[in-house]
Design an enzyme around this catalytic site. Structure first.
Site, PDB file in Angstrom:
ATOM      1  CG  HIS A  47      -6.057  -5.520   1.743  1.00 36.78           C
ATOM      2  ND1 HIS A  47      -5.887  -5.886   2.514  1.00 36.78           N
ATOM      3  CD2 HIS A  47      -7.779  -4.763   1.978  1.00 36.78           C
ATOM      4  CE1 HIS A  47      -6.742  -6.118   3.575  1.00 36.78           C
ATOM      5  NE2 HIS A  47      -7.795  -5.496   3.634  1.00 36.78           N
ATOM      6  CG  HIS A  59      -2.139  -1.312   1.597  1.00 34.92           C
ATOM      7  ND1 HIS A  59      -2.700  -1.708   0.084  1.00 34.92           N
ATOM      8  CD2 HIS A  59      -2.361  -2.206   2.091  1.00 34.92           C
ATOM      9  CE1 HIS A  59      -3.309  -2.396   0.459  1.00 34.92           C
ATOM     10  NE2 HIS A  59      -3.343  -2.677   1.340  1.00 34.92           N
ATOM     11  CG  ASP A  85      -4.422 -10.021   3.258  1.00 32.84           C
ATOM     12  OD1 ASP A  85      -4.242 -10.562   2.397  1.00 32.84           O
ATOM     13  OD2 ASP A  85      -4.357  -9.000   3.381  1.00 32.84           O
ATOM     14  CG  ASP A 139      -2.591  -8.600   0.910  1.00 33.71           C
ATOM     15  OD1 ASP A 139      -2.317  -8.736   1.792  1.00 33.71           O
ATOM     16  OD2 ASP A 139      -4.039  -7.563   1.259  1.00 33.71           O
TER      17      ASP A 139
HETATM   18 ZN   LIG Z   1      -3.940  -6.672   2.929  1.00 37.88          ZN
END
Ligand SMILES: [Zn+2]
Length: 608
Positions: free
Chosen positions: A415, A377, A505, A413
């Protein structure tokens, strides 16, 4: 009740009449009928009218059935039957011709089961046709004669059908009906296999790739086990893991989940989800789990500040350095730079760079940077989502700076890998593909939405492919997304290096995600990405650790991913909890719509 009573009376009378012999039977029956008629309220005339009505109903019903069967829908004879059988045999022949050649590696178990079922039905078909009463049929001879040559059988079947062998007598037609029934079963199985094949969408190159994977990954042969032993040599493949325990010193504190807040009325607070325990378990499962013989350990090292500037801006790095000097602070929501955090972040970046350099220098094919804090991120000038430095982004830039012309990043991931995407948004040398939960933007530190429309800019337009997946996508949904949306662009892009950004995740039990992958799903992802690397990047694959917040199951999913990467023929570790009912129909619709959009919008996918 009345009907039941009448039945009992009827049966009893029949039994009594039978005991009475032939003459007695008529007498007993007459007495019985007389008694019944006498006891009932109906007069003999009413009884006759009722019998007449019943007879008429039967005659009308039978007439309608005969009329419909002969005039309106004569399926049991003629062209309809022929067409129905022809269509089914055509499907069978297409199946025999097509699916054996294009069988993929991703769902062999499913294929195996369906093929077994299909073989059973085909066998039943051939046994039926072999029976002396039906052996005269040309179709039977074809199947029997070509039992070992299915493609030839398929061709013969087609040519016979063109001559319409069903213009025979009634016995042949009855036989044909049985054949059709068996073929309908085969048709259903063929359709199921087709469906699985379309999920895989693998070409024959995959089979070659698998062979070559087996060869190129066999890097260590233990002489000691080979010598003086009657058993064959034990061949081991190796993944080079890069790790440094200094990364455990980053502590993001306690609070309500990742907020760092204590409302004052809770006796027990959460450890921040990005805590050292999750990584401790990842280390220990690789050291003591069944995969441990396949792991080669390498010590990571901290990155130097100038190295960070290949991806991040000097202003941003200065901000982090100052924050560390001041004793730490919350950089953005959920992202806490505490004492020890900056050193851990430098170690994570430097360890990932070491892993990439290991590959670039030709010291190995597959390297795994087991690092924290995570990085995907972190944008060039912005921390976000527990991330300070973009470990994978730094490694990609190192590959480019070392002469790689094309690097592909596959981020699984849960996200959106917004930081990596942002870093290479204008580049056509880096293809970033992110499969993520459809979470959208989450504030000033994460302005990107992760939608399919964020395709890149300038030269990089079409080189950032977002795959926002619905909650609960699951193993089958991910498998389909890989076959439809990941494999094709990677094949077109033909990278010289592949980076798998792995977050556990996306698993079914993660507190931060809702994507419902289990160990099987991660295993398949590892296998697919490794095959892509084998085909396109000479086997070179860097795996970079990101999220994954279930303290125990994340370690299991990591284990499964690396099993897949090793292309092991069977799982080493059973799934302790991973049962999840799946319904991939909705995710598949979403994937199809993304595919349609990308095929229209992305120049890379439009080009032949
Ligand atoms: Zn993540």
């Amino acid at each position: 009740m009345a009907t039941g009573l009448a039945g009992v009376l009827g049966v009893s009378t029949h039994r009594i009449a039978t005991f009475a012999g032939d003459k007695g039977k008529a007498i007993v029956t007459s007495i019985f009928v007389f008694v019944i008629v006498s006891l009932s309220d109906n007069t003999p005339k009413q009884l006759l009218e009722m019998a007449h009505e019943r007879l008429l109903t039967i005659i009308i019903g039978t007439s309608i059935a005969v009329f419909v069967s002969i005039c309106l829908r004569p399926v049991w004879i003629g062209q309809d039957l022929h067409n129905q059988i022809a269509a089914n045999i055509e499907k069978l022949s297409q199946f025999l011709e097509g699916n054996f050649g294009k069988m993929g590696t991703l769902s062999w178990t499913v294929h195996g089961n369906l093929l077994g079922l299909c073989a059973y039905k085909i066998k039943a078909l051939s046994v039926y046709l072999l029976h002396p009463a039906q052996v005269r049929y040309e179709l039977g001879r074809i199947i029997v004669d070509n039992e070992r040559d299915v493609e030839n059988a398929a061709e013969c079947l087609k040519s016979v059908l063109r001559r319409n062998p069903w213009d025979g007598d009634q016995v042949e037609i009855m036989a044909a009906t049985t054949v059709a029934s068996l073929l309908i079963d085969v048709e259903n199985i063929c359709e199921a296999v087709d469906e699985v094949a379309s999920l895989d969408r693998v070409t024959s190159s995959w089979n070659k790739a698998e062979e070559s994977t087996n060869k190129c990954m066999e890097v260590v042969v233990t002489d000691t086990e080979a010598k003086g032993s009657s058993s064959p040599a034990v061949v081991k493949r190796v993944i080079d893991v890069f790790w440094h325990e200094g990364m455990l010193k980053h502590e993001a504190g306690n609070g309500v989940f990742d907020s760092g807040k204590d409302p004052g009325f809770l006796d027990v607070l959460d450890k921040h989800p990005e805590n050292a325990d999750r990584i401790r378990n990842m280390v220990s499962i690789l050291k003591r789990g069944p995969i441990s013989p396949y792991i080669s350990w390498n010590i990571g090292q901290p990155a130097l500040i100038p190295q960070l500037l290949s991806f991040h801006t000097p202003e941003y790095i200065n901000e982090l350095v100052e924050a560390d000097k001041e004793g730490g602070k919350m950089i953005c929501a959920g992202t806490f730079l505490n004492p020890g955090s900056w050193d851990a972040a430098l170690l994570a970046a430097g360890t990932t760079l070491s892993a990439m350099k290991h590959l670039l220098d030709g010291h190995g094919k597959v390297a795994y940077a087991l690092v924290r804090p995570p990085g995907h991120h972190a944008q060039p000038s912005q921390a976000d989502g527990y991330c300070f430095l973009n470990n994978a982004g730094l490694a990609v830039q190192l590959a480019l700076d070392s002469g790689c012309n094309k690097v592909a990043v596959i981020d699984v991931d849960v996200h959106y890998g917004n930081g990596t995407a942002e870093g290479f948004y204008g580049s056509n040398k880096v293809l970033t593909i992110s499969l993520h939960m459809n979470h959208g933007s989450w504030g000033p530190s994460h302005p990107q939405t992760g939608s399919v429309h964020e395709l890149g800019k300038g030269e990089g337009y079409g080189y950032n492919l977002n795959i926002p997946l619905p909650n609960g996508t699951g193993n089958n949904g991910y498998s389909y997304a890989f076959s439809e949306l990941v494999v094709p662009p990677i094949q077109k892009f033909d990278p010289e290096m592949i980076v798998l950004v792995i977050g556990q995740d996306s698993n079914a039990f993660d507190p931060n995600g809702r994507q419902c992958l289990t160990m099987d799903g991660y295993r398949e992802i590892g296998k697919t990405v490794n095959l892509l690397a084998t085909i396109h990047s000479d086997g070179r694959l860097l795996i970079v650790q990101e999220g994954g917040y279930h303290v125990t199951y994340s370690a299991y999913c990591l284990h499964a991913t690396l099993e897949g990467v090793l292309n092991l023929p069977f799982p080493l570790l059973p799934d302790p909890i991973g049962y999840y009912p799946e319904d991939e129909s909705f995710p598949i619709k979403i994937i199809e719509s993304i595919k349609k959009f990308q095929n229209e919008e992305v120049p890379l996918l439009r080009s032949s």
